[in-house]
Every structure is written in structure tokens, then in C-alpha cells.
Design a protein around this motif. Structure first.
Motif, mmCIF file in Angstrom:
data_model
loop_
_atom_site.group_PDB
_atom_site.id
_atom_site.type_symbol
_atom_site.label_atom_id
_atom_site.label_comp_id
_atom_site.label_asym_id
_atom_site.label_seq_id
_atom_site.Cartn_x
_atom_site.Cartn_y
_atom_site.Cartn_z
ATOM 1 N N PHE A 31 0.851 -1.208 0.000
ATOM 2 C CA PHE A 31 0.000 0.000 0.000
ATOM 3 C C PHE A 31 0.881 1.251 0.000
ATOM 4 O O PHE A 31 0.588 2.236 -0.677
ATOM 5 N N ASP A 32 1.968 1.204 0.752
ATOM 6 C CA ASP A 32 2.880 2.356 0.780
ATOM 7 C C ASP A 32 3.476 2.627 -0.603
ATOM 8 O O ASP A 32 3.874 3.746 -0.908
ATOM 9 N N ARG A 33 3.569 1.612 -1.438
ATOM 10 C CA ARG A 33 4.116 1.786 -2.796
ATOM 11 C C ARG A 33 3.030 2.211 -3.777
ATOM 12 O O ARG A 33 3.287 2.274 -4.981
ATOM 13 N N GLY A 34 1.811 2.378 -3.282
ATOM 14 C CA GLY A 34 0.758 2.896 -4.153
ATOM 15 C C GLY A 34 -0.223 1.852 -4.668
ATOM 16 O O GLY A 34 -1.143 2.184 -5.426
ATOM 17 N N VAL A 35 -0.030 0.598 -4.281
ATOM 18 C CA VAL A 35 -0.955 -0.450 -4.739
ATOM 19 C C VAL A 35 -2.360 -0.160 -4.203
ATOM 20 O O VAL A 35 -2.527 0.236 -3.052
ATOM 21 N N ASP A 36 -3.357 -0.342 -5.058
ATOM 22 C CA ASP A 36 -4.713 0.086 -4.731
ATOM 23 C C ASP A 36 -5.545 -0.966 -4.013
ATOM 24 O O ASP A 36 -6.630 -0.667 -3.530
ATOM 25 N N GLY A 37 -5.077 -2.207 -4.000
ATOM 26 C CA GLY A 37 -5.863 -3.222 -3.318
ATOM 27 C C GLY A 37 -5.293 -4.601 -3.551
ATOM 28 O O GLY A 37 -4.277 -4.766 -4.253
ATOM 29 N N PHE A 38 -5.947 -5.585 -2.952
ATOM 30 C CA PHE A 38 -5.519 -6.974 -3.092
ATOM 31 C C PHE A 38 -6.687 -7.892 -3.397
ATOM 32 O O PHE A 38 -7.772 -7.743 -2.833
ATOM 33 N N ARG A 39 -6.409 -8.844 -4.233
ATOM 34 C CA ARG A 39 -7.252 -10.027 -4.370
ATOM 35 C C ARG A 39 -6.696 -11.021 -3.355
ATOM 36 O O ARG A 39 -5.481 -11.208 -3.261
ATOM 37 N N ILE A 40 -7.559 -11.625 -2.570
ATOM 38 C CA ILE A 40 -7.105 -12.506 -1.487
ATOM 39 C C ILE A 40 -7.313 -13.959 -1.904
ATOM 40 O O ILE A 40 -8.446 -14.420 -2.071
ATOM 41 N N ASP A 41 -6.208 -14.669 -2.054
ATOM 42 C CA ASP A 41 -6.233 -16.069 -2.481
ATOM 43 C C ASP A 41 -6.830 -16.952 -1.382
ATOM 44 O O ASP A 41 -6.468 -16.816 -0.210
ATOM 45 N N VAL A 42 -7.716 -17.844 -1.777
ATOM 46 C CA VAL A 42 -8.337 -18.802 -0.844
ATOM 47 C C VAL A 42 -8.744 -18.124 0.471
ATOM 48 O O VAL A 42 -8.437 -18.612 1.558
ATOM 49 N N ARG B 104 -7.683 1.610 0.474
ATOM 50 C CA ARG B 104 -7.372 0.481 -0.399
ATOM 51 C C ARG B 104 -8.501 -0.552 -0.306
ATOM 52 O O ARG B 104 -9.268 -0.552 0.661
ATOM 53 N N VAL B 105 -8.561 -1.459 -1.286
ATOM 54 C CA VAL B 105 -9.732 -2.347 -1.367
ATOM 55 C C VAL B 105 -9.314 -3.819 -1.464
ATOM 56 O O VAL B 105 -8.193 -4.135 -1.870
ATOM 57 N N PHE B 106 -10.251 -4.686 -1.118
ATOM 58 C CA PHE B 106 -10.007 -6.129 -1.160
ATOM 59 C C PHE B 106 -11.105 -6.851 -1.940
ATOM 60 O O PHE B 106 -12.272 -6.482 -1.869
ATOM 61 N N THR B 107 -10.686 -7.898 -2.623
ATOM 62 C CA THR B 107 -11.627 -8.826 -3.260
ATOM 63 C C THR B 107 -11.308 -10.222 -2.769
ATOM 64 O O THR B 107 -10.148 -10.646 -2.836
#
Ligand code: NOJ
Length: 542
Positions: free
Chosen positions: A196-207, A255-258
Motif C-alpha cells: 500500500f505504501d508503494r501505491g498499490v490500490d488493493g488486493f485479491r485474497i487467495d483462498v 485500499r480495497v479487497f476482493t
């Protein structure tokens, strides 16, 4: 253009899945890379998507194509460097594209320093407690601690030299973490912050639904259902994601999660999407549909009513890197296909005859359905080119652990992961430099489907996706009202006079509503009537 600071962008975003290994190979080693994605950002911008989701790019022994992570804070040299990843994030943002990464919390790679430390440590030590080590059963502990089976086949336990066993719900190179250990929770929150500190907007969460385990690790019995399951959808997962949400909300924009969570029960899935947990979840109920109107309608309604209870938007997904491409599912007789996860694997489908033209017509119609429904939409790389599943890969080319762990009985997922055809008349089709060899062979027939060839063809799949994504920007709100239609036809209105109709399986062409003006159609209409396997968007008089 800079990424707009709209906090709820994810409620109706079109997110393009970049399967990095197969997207674009800049350095010519046969494997896609970060530089390849950067070079193709203009294509994605022109397609009009809001964000990209990039499959794992971390350092990894690649026993499961990167879902075996050895270092969550780096980039594998085969894909590039951290500096290039920073460059990609900056370039994407400059083009108005957000970047979602893939986080793998259920397991690490066996090459991860934590697991190496666990192997070097004594049984029952603190280092072992980050994973799920147990003594075996029977005389000498020779039998695995319980009867769980790996998702890729074979036992979910592997024995180490001192006689203990460790759990791996996937490949032996993917040991499961012990999420009851606070050090695991702290480490993952720190990893989120790193990106997130590097600017990533979110994560898809595996399993996402399997991280919490029953500490007693009981046998699975015939009567085990989701409610009392020892490793799927346990109540303890929610507290983990509440913690993650607090981290995401510290950022501006948040930031967002899927969630990647294959679940039968949509109401249980909705619990992950309560306002203080995750934002969205992949809609696997929709992804596993046959091309049948009643099933589609029931899935749309079921999804929307389950999510309404928590105020979360739906997502709509047709394909991803784990399932047979939908063109090759829809191009087969649907009568024998049921609704559900088992019908999205090649072994369940291969014996049914495939009609690529039919699959293409239905995929075009399905694209207009996908992009008209209220909520977010996922596009798996290559579906916008009309790619089909490559079913005749030579056995020696197959790399999916499923193929290996099933003793070469289950083909696995390589056929949907074949590198993209960008240009030219022969492999590597611009995927890599001339003379390079993609990690999986591309079918020569894909010369008809290159992005270059489709670029200026108004009737191409690529043009259809572009136009639909452009038009959907005008859509507002999340309402949906079904319009009257005969069996086999689906028609709905989205407020503002926008309508979508899909003739899924009615032999008789369906007359569009009175006064409708067609905005976009997936195929030729018969007068103002919608033939079978065709969809149209239209505006209705106000
Ligand atoms: C789901 C991922 O999509 C799949 O590709 C992977 O094999 C498993 N999780 C294990 O990480």
C-alpha cells in the motif's frame, strides 16, 4: 490522467486480470514480465478498464505458478524487479488505471524463510508453530494426522525427516500457515502496508475462506458440511479481515479487497462483505453457470439479494486462470452441463463436442450481459480477444501441479493460461520477441485472433468489449428491473432508460420493447428482433 480520488470506484469497476506469466514477455525468456505489462498499458487504457489485477509476481519456486510465495516483499527475477514494479504502478496510475495485487495468506512456499526455519527447528517449537505441524497417527506416527486431501490430489500432509507431518491444502511446496499464531497476523498486515505504501490500490485474497482451521484438525467425515467444516469458512476468518480493513482504511484513498472464496452458500459469502470487512468477492456462482436463461436469472437474483443484506455490490466474472475459458464451455451442448464448480474443469467437458463459432456467439452475448449487470465486472486476459481453451497441449508441456499430483489423470489449468496473441501470423504472435518460445505453445489458429488483427475490425470481439466498456460508463446506480420476456430470453432495465436483453435459448427471435433504440448488439438482429445466442443494449423512451 491521474487516478481520480473517488472512494467507491470499486463498486462498478471493470477489472482486467493480468495473468503475468502469459500477458507479454519483454525480455524474450518465454515468460511474461512486468516490463511486458508496462509496454501494453496503452492497450489496456484503450480497452477502457478501470484497474488491473496482477497474479502473484513474488519470488517463488513456481511449483504453483507463483501461488507458492517465498518472499512477499519482492518480485521474482523471471518477472522483473521491485523498481520495475514501482514503475508499473506509477505508469498505470498516470493512465488512470488502478493496480490490484494478489496476496496469498493461506500458505507460503516451502522455500519461504519461515518454513526453512520451521524445518530446522524442533517439533513443537515456536518456529514450527507458524505452520501446522503435527505428529502422525498409528504406530510410529506413520499415518498422516488426518484424512484431508490436497486440492490438487493426494494427501494434504507431507512428512519431514524427524517424523512430524505438515499440512498443505494445495501442493507439498505450499505449507499452510497457522493463522491462530499472532505473528502470522502481524506479518501479513505488515506486507499489506509494504505494498500500500508503494501505491498499490488493493488486493485479491487467495483462498480467502480457508485461512482459519479447526485447531483439533479433525477428520473430514461424510456428513461434514460448510457449517461445521474444519478448514472452510470458519467464523475466525472474519476477525482477520476486520484487521485488514482497518489497515486499508488508514490510506487515502482507502485500499480495497476482493475475496477469492469458492462457497456454496451465498449468504455466508456475504458475511465477508460486511461494511467493516472486505469490499467485494468473486462471483463464482455466476462463473459456473451453464448457458441457460433460468439458471442465469436465478444466479443474478440470488447474488443481488444475498449482497443487499450487507450493502455490498455484486461482481460478475466469466473466466479466470483456474477454469476452462467460457468460450469453450458455452460452445458445448449445455443440456448435460449442470451449474457448479465441477463443470468448469476440462476433464468434465472434454468428451462433449465443441463448436467454436457457437461458443464465440454466446461469448459475445455473455460479454454484453457481464458488462450490463450492476456492480463490478472482471475480464480475464484474452476473453476480449475471443480466445478459447487450448485443449490439445502436449503432455510434456503441462505444468499445472494438478496434472502431476493427479498422476496425469486431471489435465488441470494450463489450457486457459496459454500466452496471448498480440500480432503477426505465427507464434509467438508478438507475445515475446521474434524467435522466442512462449512457456506454453500457442495454437497457430490464433493468428485470426491477435489484438493487432482485431484492432480496426468493427465486428471483432475486441471492438465489442471496447464499445461496451465505453458505453457502460454512462450507467448509474445499482438498480435492476426485469422486463417481461418469454422463457429463454432475459431482459432487464437499469434506470435511466438503459436496457439489456439476451436471447439465451429461445429459437424464436424476440422483438425488443416498443420504442427501443439499439445501442449495441452482439450479433446481427433479425429486423428489430433478437435471435438466439444474441444480446443487445438499447435505450427506452423516457
Ligand atoms: C487459487 C488460485 O487462483 C490458484 O491458481 C491456486 O492454485 C490456488 N488458489 C492455491 O494458491
Amino acid at each position: 490522467m491521474f487516478v481520480a480520488n473517488t472512494e467507491d470506484w470499486w463498486r462498478n469497476a471493470v477489472i482486467y486480470q493480468v495473468y503475468i506469466r502469459s500477458f507479454a514477455d519483454h525480455d524474450g525468456d518465454g515468460i511474461g514480465d512486468v516490463a511486458g505489462i508496462r509496454a501494453r498499458l496503452p492497450y489496456l487504457e484503450r480497452l477502457g478498464v478501470d484497474a488491473i489485477w496482477v497474479n502473484p509476481w513474488y519470488p517463488s519456486p513456481m511449483e504453483d505458478a507463483g501461488y507458492d510465495v517465498a518472499d512477499y516483499r519482492g518480485v521474482d527475477p523471471v518477472f522483473g524487479t521491485l523498481a520495475e514494479a514501482d514503475g508499473l504502478i506509477a505508469d498505470a496510475h498516470a493512465r488512470g488505471l488502478r493496480v490490484i495485487l494478489d496476496i496469498v495468506p493461506n500458505h507460503t512456499s516451502s522455500a519461504h524463510p519461515w518454513f526453512q526455519a520451521a524445518l530446522a527447528a524442533a517439533p513443537h517449537s515456536a518456529d514450527r508453530d507458524r505452520y501446522l505441524f503435527r505428529d502422525g497417527r498409528g504406530p510410529g506416527g506413520d499415518r498422516p494426522p488426518n484424512n484431508w486431501i490436497s486440492a490438487f490430489g493426494g494427501p494434504a500432509w507431507t512428512r519431514v525427516t524427524d517424523g512430524q507431518w505438515y499440512l498443505h491444502l494445495f501442493a507439498p511446496g505450499q505449507p499452510d500457515l497457522n493463522w491462530a499464531n499472532p505473528a502470522v497476523r502481524a506479518e501479513f498486515e505488515s506486507i499489506l502496508r509494504f505494498w500500500f505504501d508503494r501505491g498499490v490500490d488493493g488486493f485479491r485474497i487467495d483462498v480467502a475462506n480457508r485461512v482459519a482451521k479447526d485447531p483439533a484438525l479433525p477428520d473430514l467425515t461424510a456428513g461434514t458440511d460448510e457449517a461445521g467444516h474444519p478448514y472452510t469458512d470458519r467464523d475466525q476468518v472474519h476477525d482477520i479481515y476486520r484487521g485488514w480493513r482497518r489497515v486499508a482504511d488508514e490510506y487515502q484513498p482507502p485500499r480495497v479487497f476482493t475475496a477469492e472464496a469458492w462457497m456454496d452458500n451465498q449468504d455466508r459469502l456475504a458475511l465477508y462483505l460486511r461494511p467493516d470487512e472486505l469490499h467485494t468477492a468473486f462471483n463464482f456462482d455466476f462463473l459456473t453457470l451453464p448457458w441457460k436463461a433460468a439458471d442465469i436469472r436465478a444466479s443474478v437474483d440470488g447474488t443481488r439479494s444475498a449482497l443487499a443484506a450487507v450493502g455490498a455490490p455484486a461482481t460478475w466474472v466469466l473466466s479466470n486462470h483456474d477454469v476452462v475459458r467460457h468460450l469453450s464451455r458455452f460452445g458445448r451442448p449445455q443440456e448435460t452441463l449442470g451449474h457448479g464448480p465441477r463443470y468448469v474443469y476440462l476433464n468434465a467437458l472434454a468428451d462433449l463436442p465443441l463448436d467454436i463459432d457457437l461458443g464465440t456467439r454466446r461469448s459475445r452475448a455473455a460479454a454484453l450481459l457481464l458488462l450490463a449487470l450492476p456492480g463490478g465486472a472482471y475480464v480475464y486476459q484474452g476473453e476480449e480477444l475471443g480466445l478459447w481453451e487450448v485443449e490439445d497441449l502436449p503432455d510434456e508441456a503441462r505444468q499445472d501441479p494438478t496434472w502431476i499430483q493427479s498422476g496425469h489423470r486431471v489435465w488441470g489449468r494450463d489450457g486457459c493460461r496459454v500466452p496471448l496473441p498480440w500480432s503477426g501470423d505465427a507464434p509467438p504472435f508478438g507475445f515475446g520477441p521474434a524467435g522466442s518460445y512462449p512457456w506454453l505453445p500457442q495454437p497457430p489458429a490464433w493468428k485470426q485472433l491477435t489484438a493487432e488483427r482485431q484492432e480496426h475490425e468493427p465486428e471483432s470481439m475486441l471492438s465489442l468489449y471496447r464499445e461496451a466498456i465505453r458505453l457502460r460508463r454512462e450507467l448509474r446506480g445499482e438498480s435492476l428491473r426485469w422486463l417481461g420476456s418469454p422463457p429463454g430470453v432475459l431482459a432487464f432495465e437499469r434506470g435511466g432508460g438503459f436496457g439489456c436483453a439476451v436471447n439465451v435459448e429461445a429459437a424464436e427471435p424476440w422483438p425488443l420493447p416498443d420504442g427501443a433504440t439499439v445501442l449495441l448488439a452482439s450479433g446481427p438482429l433479425t429486423g428489430a428482433k433478437l435471435p438466439e445466442d444474441t444480446a443487445a443494449w438499447f435505450s427506452l423512451p423516457g
